[in-house]
Design an enzyme around this catalytic site. Structure first.
Site, PDB file in Angstrom:
ATOM      1  N   HIS A  68      17.575  -7.533 -29.487  1.00 23.76           N
ATOM      2  CA  HIS A  68      18.975  -7.845 -29.228  1.00 23.76           C
ATOM      3  C   HIS A  68      19.898  -6.916 -30.010  1.00 23.76           C
ATOM      4  O   HIS A  68      20.970  -6.532 -29.527  1.00 23.76           O
ATOM      5  CB  HIS A  68      19.245  -9.306 -29.593  1.00 23.76           C
ATOM      6  N   GLU A  71      20.360  -3.942 -27.980  1.00 23.47           N
ATOM      7  CA  GLU A  71      21.286  -4.166 -26.862  1.00 23.47           C
ATOM      8  C   GLU A  71      22.713  -3.807 -27.271  1.00 23.47           C
ATOM      9  O   GLU A  71      23.476  -3.241 -26.483  1.00 23.47           O
ATOM     10  CB  GLU A  71      21.217  -5.622 -26.407  1.00 23.47           C
ATOM     11  N   HIS A  72      23.073  -4.128 -28.494  1.00 17.89           N
ATOM     12  CA  HIS A  72      24.404  -3.767 -29.000  1.00 17.89           C
ATOM     13  C   HIS A  72      24.489  -2.282 -29.339  1.00 17.89           C
ATOM     14  O   HIS A  72      25.447  -1.600 -28.977  1.00 17.89           O
ATOM     15  CB  HIS A  72      24.711  -4.586 -30.261  1.00 17.89           C
ATOM     16  N   GLU A 148      28.260 -13.466 -33.508  1.00 11.17           N
ATOM     17  CA  GLU A 148      27.754 -13.993 -32.244  1.00 11.17           C
ATOM     18  C   GLU A 148      26.824 -15.179 -32.485  1.00 11.17           C
ATOM     19  O   GLU A 148      26.899 -16.210 -31.798  1.00 11.17           O
ATOM     20  CB  GLU A 148      27.023 -12.889 -31.476  1.00 11.17           C
TER      21      GLU A 148
END
Length: 443
Positions: A68, A71-72, A148
């Site tokens: 993840h 992904e950023h 997040e």
């Protein structure tokens, strides 16, 4: 055709036409990148996705949250483009770009006009193969991801789903949160994420899917130009990333009631257990089962919990599947004083369904509901692109609309009843978040 179209992993070229006129082509480039396109008649846009066949379950110790994190970070700059350059490249053409991380794969995608497919391919290739993971951007994005996770932690529905997953997949990597935990994100360093990136974003790992107003040969030419710009030439590739092992995970969650107490106006409740893997032939019966139990306003759970008793605003059933395991459960959000009654009613509905199964009329209604939902879902090129990616990475075959609808139409009440008896017999896990005690929601 009521059978899937095969996608042999080592076939250099595969092509076929679907009943709706969409042309499917699959090419394995000499460097190992797999490319699948679906030309949709009448479309004026295209969605392009670059897939990595790794997800959160594939992270090693010390890397949890890395998938993840990537992904950023892949939007934060390459050797050729800054983060702003990437954003401007898509904004200039009115394109939409984003990414998704799952437990078993990651996808970076863009939706653009047909005239701008080459731009999307060039920028996505640069992002996926040549990200620099700039140290300053890395630390800045660490803070963003922690925000997040904090946002997700404030949503009790998210929390109860994570708690349920951890219980069903106890001791397995599937039970870990996709985004990692605050502790793992604080602990992971750039070297660990960089190693995860370089090990899993090689040409022979990458799958490119595109759907809509897309020409296969033109897309291949643009992709090969973009790859060559990054030193990826037409050399013979090594072994392609294999599709996942289908050996079933040994799931046997203990009968358990786990509560995370917190203040709030509602208790978020989940009851369920193991399900079936994505390749299981009973998945079509599972779709019907899910629709009947909690997939719409006429479902048994919605009618009993909300319409007849007014105990919840949101109540639904769900099924998740992976290569070697699955989960099935029921969610409801209710006031603390009603949590015990809701848990009791859910278990009663489940037990009754497992014992007697659905009626013929219920099954036919569910089939109609599913046929409409599946057909409407494929009106978007993004759904077609995703279908191609999952067909290549997960199944090794493409189920088109007639095949899917045909298999659903063939489901019988007896198949639904037998599957319900098996799954509901395993529904021994209860997770709850809110101001409630375990005794109140225990079976």
């Amino acid at each position: 055709m009521l059978f899937p179209h095969a996608l042999p992993i080592d076939a250099e070229e595969t092509a076929f036409t679907l009943d709706d006129g969409s042309a499917i082509r699959r090419t394995v480039l000499p460097c190992g990148v797999r490319v699948l396109t679906e030309r949709v008649p009448g479309a004026h846009s295209a969605t392009i996705g670059f897939w990595s066949p790794v997800g959160s379950r594939d992270e090693h110790e010390g890397q949890h949250g890395s998938t993840h994190f990537l992904e950023h970070l892949l939007f934060k700059g390459t050797r050729e483009r800054t983060a702003l350059d990437i954003a401007v490249a898509f904004d200039r053409i009115g394109g939409e770009s984003n990414a998704l991380t799952g437990k078993e794969h990651t996808c970076y995608y863009a939706k653009v006009r047909d005239a701008d497919v080459d731009v999307a391919v060039e920028v996505l290739t640069d992002m996926v193969l040549d990200s620099v993971l700039d140290p300053e951007e890395f630390e800045r994005e660490r803070k963003v991801i922690l925000e997040e996770l904090a946002m997700n932690e404030d949503d009790p529905a998210d929390v109860v789903h994570e708690l349920f997953s951890a219980l069903v997949y106890r001791g397995q990597s599937l039970g870990r949160p996709i985004g990692g935990t605050p502790d793992s994100i604080r602990a992971v360093d750039r070297v660990a994420v960089w190693q995860h990136y370089r090990a899993n974003y090689r040409p022979e790992d990458i799958v490119v899917t595109a759907s809509g107003a897309v020409d296969h040969d033109a897309l291949l030419a643009g992709l090969e130009r973009a790859l060559a710009a990054h030193g990826v030439t037409a050399t013979a590739h090594g072994p392609l990333h294999p599709r996942r092992d289908r050996t079933l995970l040994p799931l046997s969650p203990d009968p358990d009631v786990t509560v995370r107490r917190r203040d709030g106006e509602q208790v978020n409740l989940l009851i369920g257990g193991p399900g079936i893997p994505r390749w299981d032939e009973r998945r079509f019966a599972l779709s019907v089962l899910n629709a009947l139990l909690g997939g719409g306003m006429s479902s048994r759970l919605f009618q009993e919990v909300r319409e007849r008793r007014g105990l919840a605003y949101s109540v639904y059933s769900f099924a998740g599947s992976h290569a070697d395991a699955g989960a099935f459960g029921v969610y409801a959000g209710t006031r603390p004083e009603s949590a015990g009654e809701v848990a009791h009613v859910i278990r009663e509905v489940l037990a009754g369904f497992a014992e007697s199964g659905p009626t013929e009329a219920e099954v036919e209604r569910a089939k109609g509901q599913l046929a409409g939902a599946i057909t409407l879902g494929l009106e978007d090129t993004s759904r077609h692109m995703t279908r191609l990616g999952r067909a290549e990475l997960d199944l090794g075959e493409l189920w088109d609309l007639p095949a899917n609808l045909g298999r659903i139409a063939a489901v019988t009440p007896a198949q639904v009843r037998d599957l319900a008896a098996e799954l509901i017999g395993q529904a021994t896990v209860t997770a709850a978040v809110g101001p409630v005690d375990a005794d109140a929601v225990a079976g």
